[in-house]
Design an enzyme around this catalytic site. Structure first.
Site, PDB file in Angstrom:
ATOM      1  N   GLU A 161       8.708 -45.054  43.140  1.00 52.31           N
ATOM      2  CA  GLU A 161       9.219 -45.734  41.946  1.00 52.31           C
ATOM      3  C   GLU A 161       8.098 -46.362  41.119  1.00 52.31           C
ATOM      4  O   GLU A 161       8.317 -46.735  39.972  1.00 52.31           O
ATOM      5  CB  GLU A 161      10.232 -46.809  42.342  1.00 52.31           C
ATOM      6  CG  GLU A 161      11.534 -46.271  42.923  1.00 52.31           C
ATOM      7  CD  GLU A 161      12.397 -45.534  41.902  1.00 52.31           C
ATOM      8  OE1 GLU A 161      12.198 -45.760  40.690  1.00 52.31           O
ATOM      9  OE2 GLU A 161      13.247 -44.734  42.322  1.00 52.31           O
ATOM     10  N   TYR A 214      12.375 -52.937  40.709  1.00 53.62           N
ATOM     11  CA  TYR A 214      11.919 -52.558  42.049  1.00 53.62           C
ATOM     12  C   TYR A 214      10.551 -51.883  41.965  1.00 53.62           C
ATOM     13  O   TYR A 214       9.615 -52.227  42.694  1.00 53.62           O
ATOM     14  CB  TYR A 214      12.941 -51.620  42.679  1.00 53.62           C
ATOM     15  CG  TYR A 214      12.521 -51.032  44.009  1.00 53.62           C
ATOM     16  CD1 TYR A 214      12.750 -51.710  45.202  1.00 53.62           C
ATOM     17  CD2 TYR A 214      11.909 -49.773  44.077  1.00 53.62           C
ATOM     18  CE1 TYR A 214      12.372 -51.171  46.417  1.00 53.62           C
ATOM     19  CE2 TYR A 214      11.526 -49.231  45.285  1.00 53.62           C
ATOM     20  CZ  TYR A 214      11.767 -49.920  46.453  1.00 53.62           C
ATOM     21  OH  TYR A 214      11.381 -49.382  47.650  1.00 53.62           O
ATOM     22  N   SER A 269       6.212 -47.112  47.103  1.00 49.03           N
ATOM     23  CA  SER A 269       7.335 -46.258  46.708  1.00 49.03           C
ATOM     24  C   SER A 269       6.968 -45.388  45.519  1.00 49.03           C
ATOM     25  O   SER A 269       6.171 -45.782  44.657  1.00 49.03           O
ATOM     26  CB  SER A 269       8.538 -47.139  46.348  1.00 49.03           C
ATOM     27  OG  SER A 269       9.526 -46.397  45.654  1.00 49.03           O
TER      28      SER A 269
END
Length: 329
Positions: A126, A148, A124
């Site tokens: 992120e 996350y 991701s």
């Protein structure tokens, strides 16, 4: 026909990937969380479902060793950034440590059978956090700012370690991607569903957090296509999957309401501080030039078309629900 193992088969990406694998005749082994999910998936020809909890990381190597897949797609995990703040330990297990467990199973199969087992991790954006300038690429340093992202960064490192030991271990660093199969728990589907309901006179407002955050939104089936390309590449590697274009949440709201037939959407949207994240990147935008150069991938669906497809699906579901209520009355 290949023997394929995957996690996350019941999610948005997993469902599209499952369609691709079954269409080409693969023998698919899906890890699911509950017996009900297993029953549903097993009803599809070509699917064998295995009930396992990704948070029980100790059992994952044994399961991979038992199945002996030729390819393993690691797609499942903790999908909500906001929820990861509430359950950081669980996020770390299912999106981070579980990946290391799956890779341990791959290592066992390789050692025992002396054959290649290809592994793909769905990573991701992120992992880059909120300090990296846009656009981000494969060379952007990892600096996650939420649980996350930290879990995904751990998994990203695990993939790198496995590759250093000779495994075909690759990753796709996915930016935001949507479709009509996106669950209502995601803000994008919340927006399109609310736009349809407000247009129908069923709701009067939509509560949201930061409208100015910029995100790089793509079409989920395109991103699944990228996964398949990376899994079947000549050499393993890490690839950013993104459109290279960012839009604000405000843009998404405007597009959804306009498609639903409402131009003056501002009167229906209420800013609610409860929906602000503790830390939120101002802009995430990816540079997928390496994926385009090496594997010929490119996005095929524009932002406005993505939003329109989601609104159309919500309209269909609302109509179907109304028809069912009418028949039951």
């Amino acid at each position: 026909m290949s023997r394929i193992m995957l996690t996350g088969a019941t999610g948005q990406d997993g469902s599209y990937l499952l369609d691709v694998l079954l269409d080409r005749g693969d023998d698919v082994h899906a890890i699911v969380r509950s017996p009900d999910e297993a029953t549903t998936l097993a009803a599809r020809p070509g699917v064998t479902a295995h009930v396992a909890d990704l948070s029980n990381t100790a059992m994952l190597p044994d399961l991979v060793d038992e199945v002996e897949p030729e390819q393993l797609y690691s797609i499942g995990g903790f999908s909500s950034v906001s929820q990861s703040w509430k359950q950081p330990a669980l996020a770390g297990l299912v999106s981070g440590v579980a990946v290391a467990g799956l890779l341990e199973g791959v290592s066992r199969v390789r050692a025992r059978t002396a054959r290649e087992v290809r592994f793909l991790q769905a990573s991701s954006c992120e992992i880059f956090g909120d300090t990296a300038p846009a656009p981000q690429s494969e060379g952007t340093p990892m600096a996650p700012t939420n649980p996350y992202g930290a879990a995904k960064a751990y998994a990203q490192h695990a993939v790198g370690f496995a590759r250093a030991e000779g495994a075909f271990a690759a990753s796709v660093i996915l930016y935001n991607h949507e479709s009509p199969r996106r669950p209502l728990s995601f803000v994008t589907r919340k927006i399109t569903n609310s736009a349809v309901r407000i247009a129908a006179g069923l709701d009067s407002e939509l509560r949201l957090g930061n409208l100015d955050a910029k995100r790089d939104w793509g079409w989920a089936p395109d991103y699944v296509d990228a996964m398949v390309r990376v899994m079947n590449a000549n050499e393993p590697g890490d690839y950013v999957v993104a459109t290279g274009v960012s839009h604000t949440v405000r843009d998404f709201v405007a597009a959804a309401f306009t498609t639903a037939g409402i131009d003056d959407w501002e009167q229906y949207v209420v800013i609610d501080e409860r929906f602000y994240r503790p830390v939120d990147a101002a802009e995430t935008r990816g540079d997928a030039s390496r994926l385009a150069r090496d594997l010929g991938w490119k996005p095929t669906v524009a932002f406005e078309e993505i939003v329109a497809a989601m609104v159309e699906e919500d309209s269909v579901q609302l109509s179907a629900g109304a028809e069912e209520s009418h028949r039951s009355a």
